[in-house]
Scaffold this motif. Structure first.
Motif, short mmCIF file in Angstrom:
data_model
loop_
_atom_site.label_atom_id
_atom_site.label_comp_id
_atom_site.label_asym_id
_atom_site.label_seq_id
_atom_site.Cartn_x
_atom_site.Cartn_y
_atom_site.Cartn_z
N ASP A 1 35.79 79.09 24.48
CA ASP A 1 35.86 80.54 24.56
C ASP A 1 36.82 80.98 25.65
O ASP A 1 36.93 80.35 26.70
CB ASP A 1 34.47 81.12 24.84
N THR A 2 37.51 82.09 25.41
CA THR A 2 38.35 82.68 26.43
C THR A 2 37.91 84.12 26.66
O THR A 2 37.37 84.78 25.77
CB THR A 2 39.85 82.67 26.04
N THR A 3 38.12 84.59 27.88
CA THR A 3 37.77 85.95 28.26
C THR A 3 38.98 86.56 28.94
O THR A 3 39.61 85.91 29.80
CB THR A 3 36.59 85.96 29.24
N SER B 1 39.49 80.73 30.67
CA SER B 1 39.01 79.84 29.61
C SER B 1 37.92 78.90 30.13
O SER B 1 37.84 78.61 31.33
CB SER B 1 40.17 79.01 29.06
N ASN B 2 37.08 78.44 29.20
CA ASN B 2 36.06 77.40 29.49
C ASN B 2 35.22 77.75 30.71
O ASN B 2 34.96 76.91 31.56
CB ASN B 2 36.74 76.04 29.71
#
Length: 303
Positions: A3-5, A17-18
Motif C-alpha cells: 500500500d502507498t499513502t 510506501s509499506n
C-alpha cells in the motif's frame, strides 16, 4: 504491505510506501513509526543536518536484513530535494564525485525516512548555498568501548577529555552513539582543514599515555579489550559521524541522544544512557535540544 499513502508535508506531495513494514523486528517498530519519530524530532534534528551532505544508511528489509550506505541521491528523488556535488577521491567504487542529499527541511527528512534510511551520517563541515565546501566547524571525539568495557567507561574517558578541552578554552557537548559508545562535540574555528585531526590525535595520544589502563588511541583491536578507544580519525574531512537524534540499526530503535554532563557523571550502568525513540521524543519535549548553543561561540584551537 504494498500500500502507498500520499501526504502533503510543508507543501510537498510525498508518496509513502509499506508503512506497516516492521523495520525493528525485536520491538515491532514499523516504518510508519520511524517516519513519525523523525517528524517529531525534526525541530531539534534538522539544525544539525543543515548544510551537511548526508550519507544515508538504508535498511529496506529492516535491521535484520542487508543494509547499504548511499551517498549518491537516488535517481527517483523529487526535484525539490537539495543535492550537492562533492568530490570523493579514493572512493571504493572509483567515483570522482557523488551527489549527496542535504537534509534541511521536514519534507526531505520524511522522504529519506520513507527510503528506510534509518541512520543519518554527516561530516564535521558544511557547504555554502552554492555548494562550496567550508572548513570544519566541529571537533569530534568518538569513544568506542572494547568489551567488557561499556558506555560507563566511555563516560569516565569523556570526563577526562572534557577537562582537557575546557583547559584549552574549548566548551564540549556529549551524546550517546545510540550503539555502544558516545561522542563529544565542540564547535571550532580552524585555519586549515587538517587542524581538528591534528589536535584530536595529539589529545587522544596524550590521554592514552597518561591513562593506559583505560584509554587507547590506536585502532588495533588487540589493544582494546576493557579499554576505550578515543577515535580521533572522525575529524578526517572525508569521514562522517552519526547525527544527533539519528536512529541506529540495533535490536531496538535506539537513537544517538544528546546528554547532559550531569547524566554523564552519574552514569553507572549501560542502561543509564540508552534511549529508544519514544524516550528521545519525551526528552526533547520536556528538555529541548541539549546541543542548543553548540555553535554559539566557536573556539579557536590552541596552536
Amino acid at each position: 504491505m504494498g500500500d502507498t499513502t500520499t501526504v502533503r508535508v510543508e507543501g510537498r506531495l510525498l508518496r509513502l510506501s509499506n508503512l506497516d513494514k516492521v523495520l525493528y523486528r525485536g520491538a515491532g517498530f514499523t516504518k510508519a513509526e520511524v517516519i513519525d519519530y523523525y517528524s517529531r524530532v525534526a525541530p531539534v534534528l534538522l539544525p544539525h543536518l543543515a548544510g551537511r551532505p548526508a550519507t544515508l544508511r538504508r535498511y529496506p528489509d529492516g535491521v535484520d536484513g542487508p543494509s547499504f550506505y548511499e551517498k549518491n541521491v537516488p535517481r527517483h528523488a523529487p526535484e525539490w530535494v537539495r543535492t550537492v556535488r562533492i568530490e570523493t577521491p579514493g572512493s571504493a567504487r572509483g567515483n570522482e564525485y557523488a551527489d549527496f542529499v542535504v537534509v534541511e527541511d521536514l519534507a526531505t527528512l520524511v522522504w529519506v525516512a520513507n527510503l528506510a534510511a534509518l541512520e543519518l551520517h554527516v561530516p564535521q563541515w558544511t557547504v555554502g548555498p552554492r555548494g562550496g565546501r567550508h572548513s570544519p566547524d566541529l571537533l569530534v571525539f568518538d569513544l568506542d568501548p572494547g568489551l567488557p568495557a561499556t558506555i560507563v567507561e566511555c563516560c569516565r574517558v569523556a570526563e577526562l577529555l572534557r577537562a582537557e578541552l575546557e583547559n584549552d578554552g574549548v566548551p564540549v557537548f556529549a551524546k550517546t552513539s545510540g550503539s555502544k559508545g558516545m561522542q563529544l562535540y565542540a564547535a571550532v574555528e580552524v585555519s586549515s582543514p587538517e587542524r581538528t585531526s591534528v589536535y584530536a590525535k595529539e589529545l587522544a595520544q596524550r590521554l592514552a599515555r597518561e591513562f593506559p589502563e583505560l584509554v587507547v588511541s590506536t585502532m588495533a583491536k588487540a589493544a582494546r579489550p576493557g579499554k576505550v578507544l578515543i577515535d580521533w580519525s572522525q575529524n578526517n574531512p572525508s569521514k562522517t559521524t552519526i547525527a544527533p537524534y539519528s536512529l541506529r540499526a540495533r535490536a531496538t530503535p535506539t537513537a544517538s541522544t544528546p546528554v547532559s554532563w550531569d547524566e554523564v557523571e552519574a552514569c553507572e550502568r549501560p542502561e543509564d544512557l540508552s534511549f529508544v525513540a519514544e524516550e528521545v521524543v519525551v526528552r526533547v519535549t520536556h528538555g529541548g535540544d541539549l546541543f542548543t548553543g553548540l555553535h554559539d561561540e566557536p573556539a579557536r584551537l590552541p596552536a
